[in-house]
Write an enzyme that holds these catalytic residues in place. Sequence first.
Site, PDB file in Angstrom:
ATOM      1  N   LEU A  15       0.814  -1.227   0.000  1.00 27.99           N
ATOM      2  CA  LEU A  15       0.000   0.000   0.000  1.00 27.99           C
ATOM      3  C   LEU A  15       0.849   1.279   0.000  1.00 27.99           C
ATOM      4  O   LEU A  15       0.661   2.167  -0.837  1.00 27.99           O
ATOM      5  CB  LEU A  15      -0.927  -0.025   1.226  1.00 27.99           C
ATOM      6  CG  LEU A  15      -1.907   1.120   1.344  1.00 27.99           C
ATOM      7  CD1 LEU A  15      -2.893   1.116   0.189  1.00 27.99           C
ATOM      8  CD2 LEU A  15      -2.666   1.029   2.666  1.00 27.99           C
ATOM      9  N   GLU A  35       9.684  -5.565  -4.252  1.00 26.48           N
ATOM     10  CA  GLU A  35       8.716  -6.260  -3.396  1.00 26.48           C
ATOM     11  C   GLU A  35       9.017  -7.750  -3.440  1.00 26.48           C
ATOM     12  O   GLU A  35       9.124  -8.332  -4.520  1.00 26.48           O
ATOM     13  CB  GLU A  35       7.294  -5.965  -3.908  1.00 26.48           C
ATOM     14  CG  GLU A  35       6.203  -6.842  -3.334  1.00 26.48           C
ATOM     15  CD  GLU A  35       6.137  -6.817  -1.807  1.00 26.48           C
ATOM     16  OE1 GLU A  35       6.006  -5.738  -1.229  1.00 26.48           O
ATOM     17  OE2 GLU A  35       6.245  -7.910  -1.197  1.00 26.48           O
ATOM     18  N   GLN A 115      -7.948  -3.750   0.720  1.00 20.92           N
ATOM     19  CA  GLN A 115      -6.579  -3.458   0.276  1.00 20.92           C
ATOM     20  C   GLN A 115      -6.204  -4.267  -0.972  1.00 20.92           C
ATOM     21  O   GLN A 115      -5.504  -3.774  -1.844  1.00 20.92           O
ATOM     22  CB  GLN A 115      -5.635  -3.784   1.435  1.00 20.92           C
ATOM     23  CG  GLN A 115      -4.250  -3.236   1.302  1.00 20.92           C
ATOM     24  CD  GLN A 115      -3.496  -3.280   2.624  1.00 20.92           C
ATOM     25  OE1 GLN A 115      -4.096  -3.264   3.698  1.00 20.92           O
ATOM     26  NE2 GLN A 115      -2.189  -3.338   2.560  1.00 20.92           N
ATOM     27  N   TYR A 218     -18.281  -5.350  15.080  1.00 16.78           N
ATOM     28  CA  TYR A 218     -17.527  -5.904  16.209  1.00 16.78           C
ATOM     29  C   TYR A 218     -18.350  -7.020  16.842  1.00 16.78           C
ATOM     30  O   TYR A 218     -19.581  -6.930  16.906  1.00 16.78           O
ATOM     31  CB  TYR A 218     -17.261  -4.823  17.254  1.00 16.78           C
ATOM     32  CG  TYR A 218     -16.077  -3.951  16.897  1.00 16.78           C
ATOM     33  CD1 TYR A 218     -14.839  -4.192  17.465  1.00 16.78           C
ATOM     34  CD2 TYR A 218     -16.197  -2.920  15.984  1.00 16.78           C
ATOM     35  CE1 TYR A 218     -13.738  -3.416  17.133  1.00 16.78           C
ATOM     36  CE2 TYR A 218     -15.112  -2.140  15.647  1.00 16.78           C
ATOM     37  CZ  TYR A 218     -13.875  -2.388  16.226  1.00 16.78           C
ATOM     38  OH  TYR A 218     -12.791  -1.634  15.896  1.00 16.78           O
ATOM     39  N   ASP A 307       3.698   1.196   7.831  1.00 15.16           N
ATOM     40  CA  ASP A 307       3.813   0.351   9.023  1.00 15.16           C
ATOM     41  C   ASP A 307       5.253   0.273   9.539  1.00 15.16           C
ATOM     42  O   ASP A 307       5.472  -0.041  10.709  1.00 15.16           O
ATOM     43  CB  ASP A 307       3.306  -1.073   8.725  1.00 15.16           C
ATOM     44  CG  ASP A 307       1.782  -1.174   8.851  1.00 15.16           C
ATOM     45  OD1 ASP A 307       1.113  -0.121   8.879  1.00 15.16           O
ATOM     46  OD2 ASP A 307       1.267  -2.304   8.913  1.00 15.16           O
TER      47      ASP A 307
END
Length: 517
Positions: A15, A35, A115, A218, A307
């Site tokens: 991403l 990648e 994603q 949830y 991240d």
Amino acid sequence: MPDDEVPVLIVGGSLVGLTTAALLGHHGVPSLSVERHAGTAIHPRAGHFQLRTMELLRQLGLEDRVRTKSLETYSPTGGIIAVESLAGRELGVYVKELNEGVEGFSPTVRVFINQDALEPLLRERALELGATVVNRTEAVALEQDDDGVTVTLRDLDSGDEREFRARYVVAADGNRSPMRGRLGIGMRGYGQLSRSITIYFRADCAELLRDRNQGVMYVHNPELRGFFRLDRTGGNGFLVINTVGADVTQDSAIDVQSGLTEERALKFLRTAIGTDMPMEIVDVANWQAEANWAERLREGRVFLAGDAAHVVPPNGGFGGNTGVQDALNLAWKLAAVIKGDAGPALLDSYEAERLPLSRLTVQQAYTRYATRVVPERGTDGVEPPIPDIELEIGLVMRSEAILSENGDDGVLHLQPSALDGRPGTRAPHVVLTDGRSTLDLFGSQFVVLRLAGDAVDDWAPPGATSHVIEAEPFAEAYGLSAGGATLVRPDGVVAWRARGAAGRDELTRALATALAL
Ligand SMILES: Cc1cc2nc3c(=O)[nH]c(=O)nc-3n(C[C@H](O)[C@H](O)[C@H](O)COP(=O)(O)OP(=O)(O)OC[C@H]3O[C@@H](n4cnc5c(N)ncnc54)[C@H](O)[C@@H]3O)c2cc1C
């Protein structure tokens, strides 16, 4: 340029790596993303994309494609609720409707898109804009000197290694970030929250959804806590499980991975659905919920993004969105320095502007995890929640490249009603007379916006373009009075503002400061 050299090498083609590549291409700078996987994401993971992310995708010419793709899977009006199980009682509503209350703040909307559906669009756009993306290739070593970085790349099929030279490297290599480790950059924060799992499955839950077109549901019951994301047919989706058992204060409760068998996974799924029905597990992914931020975002010529720079639990949907904002902040700066339009010191502003927001976002994601998933664990270290909209469009940045005004109160986030174009914030959305948004003027060069008036000077310094805008509601939204001007960066952030009359010299100096010249 020799074929083993590139201005920017990006480690990671997911991403954030792909967003960085597309943005660099948009600014006319070639990049190489490496990648190690064979393609883009294979799992849905991120699904909730915020206003600011959509604004960036709009700038890249991707908004329509993303919104169309999103509708294939999700309703545009989904919300976020809590249930005992899909068949059981409804326990609460966290977000009634994804876009409730955001009208008027942006030319675009928040969307749910997985994603694995978004990344191919980003990759395609990055390639259109001149980026190179290579798969099955791993960055295995990195060495910096005064002029650049030498990165050793390994072809994972042949095992062959070769060296590549780049002026700068962006490490968008994910939460375990081998590059971050190599650079010796530590993490701060809350540590590991749980050893979670995601069960990807097929089961016909359409009837259980009834008229509830929810993006995220949830699940809270004595056997497990986590959340569902189901597509609009109700037949495909995934269940994240963060804790097991009724007593979530026990450490064993946050280890969902131990002893997991297919039979146990099916039992979890049946409990969360709340009734027995034919169900097929497609895959199970193990992952760690963490809430940590990197203590630095830069080491020499290498920058951390995504991240690699901050890891959050998925509650609130901040992970990918925050990473995309790192890319937005960094890409134009790298491009400006590489093209010689800005001084190298501009690159210091990346950490100065993003690190405080990285910490704030991790804290807020932790708050959402603690209050939505494990409220029994108490409120130690849990910061009061800040509304999502403030974290999307109300963030305030500071650096040497932003000319803060006198009396800066130091706040990191503002309510939409308090946003008036102050330096360091996202320049507000105002509809122009031709129907476009002010945001549609940003993205390439610096932009000078002026309030229309008698004998207004529409001059802009070299390297910037100028627009003169009619008074209402622009004047109020940007905090300007007669003769006032504001200078907006390519990432849509206000760098400087003169509320009242401003001369050409002042504007020229402001642009030079914003470019670290
Ligand atoms: C269940 C779940 C739900 C989520 N929901 C949301 C949500 O709703 N909204 C949201 O914004 N975020 C969400 N997230 C978080 C989001 O998925 C991540 O924040 C996002 O993937 C981060 O992107 P990235 O590019 O920084 O890292 P990654 O996606 O982890 O990509 C890093 C890439 O780098 C590659 N790599 C690593 N090292 C090397 C190397 N040495 N050489 C070459 N390649 C390398 C890896 O193969 C990987 O593809 C969710 C996550 C999970 C698990």
